[in-house]
Design an enzyme around this catalytic site. Structure first.
Site, PDB file in Angstrom:
ATOM      1  N   ARG A  39       0.800  -1.197   0.000  1.00  0.00           N
ATOM      2  CA  ARG A  39       0.000   0.000   0.000  1.00  0.00           C
ATOM      3  C   ARG A  39       0.849   1.271   0.000  1.00  0.00           C
ATOM      4  NH1 ARG A  39      -3.595  -2.007   5.045  1.00  0.00           N
ATOM      5  NH2 ARG A  39      -2.270  -3.835   4.958  1.00  0.00           N
ATOM      6  N   GLY A  40       2.092   1.117   0.423  1.00  0.00           N
ATOM      7  CA  GLY A  40       2.938   2.291   0.709  1.00  0.00           C
ATOM      8  C   GLY A  40       3.104   3.303  -0.409  1.00  0.00           C
ATOM      9  N   GLU A  95       7.768   3.068  -6.379  1.00  0.00           N
ATOM     10  CA  GLU A  95       7.908   2.498  -5.032  1.00  0.00           C
ATOM     11  C   GLU A  95       8.022   3.593  -3.977  1.00  0.00           C
ATOM     12  OE1 GLU A  95       7.676   0.053  -3.181  1.00  0.00           O
ATOM     13  OE2 GLU A  95       8.583  -1.789  -3.940  1.00  0.00           O
ATOM     14  N   ASP A  96       7.569   3.280  -2.777  1.00  0.00           N
ATOM     15  CA  ASP A  96       7.756   4.205  -1.659  1.00  0.00           C
ATOM     16  C   ASP A  96       9.213   4.186  -1.177  1.00  0.00           C
ATOM     17  OD1 ASP A  96       7.510   1.576  -0.745  1.00  0.00           O
ATOM     18  OD2 ASP A  96       6.139   2.042   0.887  1.00  0.00           O
ATOM     19  N   ASP A  99      14.492  -1.003   0.314  1.00  0.00           N
ATOM     20  CA  ASP A  99      15.280  -1.284   1.507  1.00  0.00           C
ATOM     21  C   ASP A  99      16.265  -2.402   1.167  1.00  0.00           C
ATOM     22  OD1 ASP A  99      15.933  -1.153   4.227  1.00  0.00           O
ATOM     23  OD2 ASP A  99      14.462  -2.673   4.754  1.00  0.00           O
ATOM     24  N   GLY A 101      15.662  -4.551  -1.004  1.00  0.00           N
ATOM     25  CA  GLY A 101      15.486  -4.733  -2.446  1.00  0.00           C
ATOM     26  C   GLY A 101      14.931  -6.099  -2.795  1.00  0.00           C
ATOM     27  N   THR A 103      11.962  -7.524  -2.146  1.00  0.00           N
ATOM     28  CA  THR A 103      10.602  -7.503  -2.678  1.00  0.00           C
ATOM     29  C   THR A 103      10.621  -7.066  -4.139  1.00  0.00           C
ATOM     30  OG1 THR A 103       9.888  -6.757  -0.496  1.00  0.00           O
ATOM     31  CG2 THR A 103       8.264  -6.638  -2.275  1.00  0.00           C
ATOM     32  N   LEU A 104      11.312  -5.967  -4.383  1.00  0.00           N
ATOM     33  CA  LEU A 104      11.323  -5.415  -5.735  1.00  0.00           C
ATOM     34  C   LEU A 104      12.036  -6.343  -6.709  1.00  0.00           C
ATOM     35  CD1 LEU A 104      10.489  -3.099  -7.486  1.00  0.00           C
ATOM     36  CD2 LEU A 104      12.616  -1.942  -6.909  1.00  0.00           C
ATOM     37  N   PHE A 148      14.131   4.042  10.414  1.00  0.00           N
ATOM     38  CA  PHE A 148      12.788   3.657   9.981  1.00  0.00           C
ATOM     39  C   PHE A 148      11.947   4.916   9.812  1.00  0.00           C
ATOM     40  CE2 PHE A 148       8.603   1.783   9.973  1.00  0.00           C
ATOM     41  CZ  PHE A 148       8.818   0.604   9.266  1.00  0.00           C
ATOM     42  N   ASP A 155       4.053   3.366   6.525  1.00  0.00           N
ATOM     43  CA  ASP A 155       3.460   3.108   7.836  1.00  0.00           C
ATOM     44  C   ASP A 155       4.420   2.449   8.803  1.00  0.00           C
ATOM     45  OD1 ASP A 155       3.413   0.515   6.384  1.00  0.00           O
ATOM     46  OD2 ASP A 155       2.401  -0.167   8.197  1.00  0.00           O
ATOM     47  N   ARG A 161       0.371   6.730   7.874  1.00  0.00           N
ATOM     48  CA  ARG A 161       0.409   6.877   6.411  1.00  0.00           C
ATOM     49  C   ARG A 161      -0.104   8.238   5.962  1.00  0.00           C
ATOM     50  NH1 ARG A 161       1.301   1.713   4.015  1.00  0.00           N
ATOM     51  NH2 ARG A 161       0.354  -0.021   5.126  1.00  0.00           N
TER      52      ARG A 161
HETATM   53  P1  IMP Z   1      12.500  -4.536   0.815  1.00  0.00           P
HETATM   54  O1  IMP Z   1      13.185  -3.553  -0.113  1.00  0.00           O
HETATM   55  O2  IMP Z   1      12.109  -5.813   0.164  1.00  0.00           O
HETATM   56  O3  IMP Z   1      13.323  -4.766   2.057  1.00  0.00           O
HETATM   57  O4  IMP Z   1      11.123  -3.964   1.351  1.00  0.00           O
HETATM   58  C1  IMP Z   1      10.705  -2.736   1.052  1.00  0.00           C
HETATM   59  C2  IMP Z   1       9.290  -2.541   1.545  1.00  0.00           C
HETATM   60  O5  IMP Z   1       9.225  -2.635   2.981  1.00  0.00           O
HETATM   61  C3  IMP Z   1       8.902  -1.123   1.197  1.00  0.00           C
HETATM   62  O6  IMP Z   1       8.293  -1.044  -0.076  1.00  0.00           O
HETATM   63  C4  IMP Z   1       8.000  -0.744   2.339  1.00  0.00           C
HETATM   64  O7  IMP Z   1       6.681  -1.135   2.059  1.00  0.00           O
HETATM   65  C5  IMP Z   1       8.539  -1.535   3.518  1.00  0.00           C
HETATM   66  N1  IMP Z   1       9.489  -0.684   4.291  1.00  0.00           N
HETATM   67  C6  IMP Z   1      10.844  -0.789   4.298  1.00  0.00           C
HETATM   68  N2  IMP Z   1      11.395   0.161   5.077  1.00  0.00           N
HETATM   69  C7  IMP Z   1      10.379   0.891   5.573  1.00  0.00           C
HETATM   70  C8  IMP Z   1      10.310   2.060   6.458  1.00  0.00           C
HETATM   71  O8  IMP Z   1      11.317   2.633   6.918  1.00  0.00           O
HETATM   72  N3  IMP Z   1       9.065   2.504   6.738  1.00  0.00           N
HETATM   73  C9  IMP Z   1       7.923   1.936   6.254  1.00  0.00           C
HETATM   74  N4  IMP Z   1       7.936   0.876   5.428  1.00  0.00           N
HETATM   75  C10 IMP Z   1       9.155   0.349   5.086  1.00  0.00           C
HETATM   76 MG    MG Z   2       6.455  -0.794  -0.796  1.00  0.00          MG
END
Ligand code: IMP
Ligand code: MG
Length: 175
Positions: A39-40, A95-96, A99, A101, A103-104, A148, A155, A161
């Protein structure tokens, strides 16, 4: 719980102007599809698409990461897939925050399988210190340190949010 503001509404506005300008130039003559991960990313998407001067369409993905932290195992479950086909389209993933990476990385593989004409990534925030999966990011709003953050769509346990700015949170232990 809310700590200092990291990026004000004004800072975000300036990043939107810069990123939308780049996209408008780079995709001149195209009609890209913006794909956002719920949702971010919804707030960034809404502001970005109003600022880009191109014909656009939007589509959404929703995922859930296994494990206590997003992307811990590098495996994500797709809860909602795209509604339109992307074959031959110019796709921009909005993307919001990127982190680890993980998921992406998974989602980009999924999108590549849909045979788009091109695929790029536009993220509001880049926390590269925690990166595990190597990802090429074409458009970045802000690089952030290992803190964070919440607000502007992001969120902490579904809270914050709605804030129009981005702030740090102090995560207090409940004991
Ligand atoms: P990653 O890059 O797979 O570790 O995950 C990234 C996802 O985790 C982002 O798209 C956000 O939805 C969530 N996320 C990671 N860091 C934060 C943060 O600092 N605040 C809120 N959501 C976060
Ligand atoms: Mg996200």
């Amino acid at each position: 719980m809310l700590d200092e503001t990291l990026f004000s509404e004004d800072d975000i506005g300036q990043a939107l102007t810069r990123l939308s300008g780049q996209l408008t130039t780079d995709y001149a003559g195209c009609a890209p599809v913006l794909v956002t991960v719920l949702r971010g990313g919804f707030m960034f998407l809404a502001d970005l698409m109003r600022a880009v001067r191109l014909p656009l369409s939007v589509d959404f993905l929703a995922v859930s990461a296994y494990g206590p932290h997003a992307g811990d195992l590098g495996t994500v479950q797709v809860l909602k897939d795209l509604q339109e086909l992307i074959a031959g389209r110019d796709v921009i993933v909005v993307e919001d925050i990127i982190d680890t990476g993980l998921t992406l990385n998974y989602l980009l593989e999924l999108l590549r399988a849909g045979r788009p004409n091109s695929l790029s990534v536009c993220t509001l925030l880049d926390r590269s210190v925690r990166r595990i999966a190597q990802i090429d990011i074409e458009y970045t709003g802000f690089a952030i340190p290992d803190v964070f953050v919440v607000g502007y769509g992001l969120d902490y346990q579904q809270r914050f949010r709605e804030l129009p700015y981005i702030a740090k949170v102090k995560i207090e232990s409940s004991s």
